[in-house]
Design a protein around this motif. Structure first.
Motif, PDB file in Angstrom:
ATOM      1  N   ASP A  52       0.822  -1.212   0.000  1.00  0.00           N
ATOM      2  CA  ASP A  52       0.000   0.000   0.000  1.00  0.00           C
ATOM      3  C   ASP A  52       0.856   1.262   0.000  1.00  0.00           C
ATOM      4  N   ALA A  53       2.001   1.221   0.676  1.00  0.00           N
ATOM      5  CA  ALA A  53       2.887   2.381   0.669  1.00  0.00           C
ATOM      6  C   ALA A  53       3.435   2.630  -0.727  1.00  0.00           C
ATOM      7  N   ARG A  54       3.666   1.562  -1.484  1.00  0.00           N
ATOM      8  CA  ARG A  54       4.140   1.738  -2.863  1.00  0.00           C
ATOM      9  C   ARG A  54       3.101   2.469  -3.692  1.00  0.00           C
ATOM     10  N   HIS A  55       1.848   2.081  -3.561  1.00  0.00           N
ATOM     11  CA  HIS A  55       0.801   2.745  -4.329  1.00  0.00           C
ATOM     12  C   HIS A  55       0.588   4.192  -3.855  1.00  0.00           C
ATOM     13  N   LEU A  56       0.712   4.432  -2.550  1.00  0.00           N
ATOM     14  CA  LEU A  56       0.567   5.782  -2.013  1.00  0.00           C
ATOM     15  C   LEU A  56       1.649   6.700  -2.585  1.00  0.00           C
ATOM     16  N   LEU A  57       2.866   6.174  -2.781  1.00  0.00           N
ATOM     17  CA  LEU A  57       3.957   6.965  -3.343  1.00  0.00           C
ATOM     18  C   LEU A  57       3.908   7.014  -4.874  1.00  0.00           C
TER      19      LEU A  57
END
Length: 62
Positions: A52-57
């Motif tokens: 999810d952090a990858r998609h947020l960034l």
């Protein structure tokens, strides 16, 4: 007449915590952005953990 004091140099030992923190953040950034399971010994565990952090960034991972 110049009344300003000359700047004093900062000892490297005072900068060490900032250098260590910057290095840790760069490692964390690598793990979140670029790891596709190559670092993890259990396959894509790390990739899925920070998915999810990858998609947020905005980092593509599919």
């Amino acid at each position: 007449m110049n009344t300003t004091a000359a700047p004093t140099p900062v000892p490297v030992r005072d900068l060490l915590p900032a250098i260590v923190a910057a290095a840790a953040m760069l490692v964390l950034l690598y793990l979140v952005q670029f790891d596709q399971g190559a670092v993890s010994q259990t396959g894509s565990f790390l990739h899925e953990l920070v998915h999810d952090a990858r998609h947020l960034l905005g980092v593509p991972c599919h």
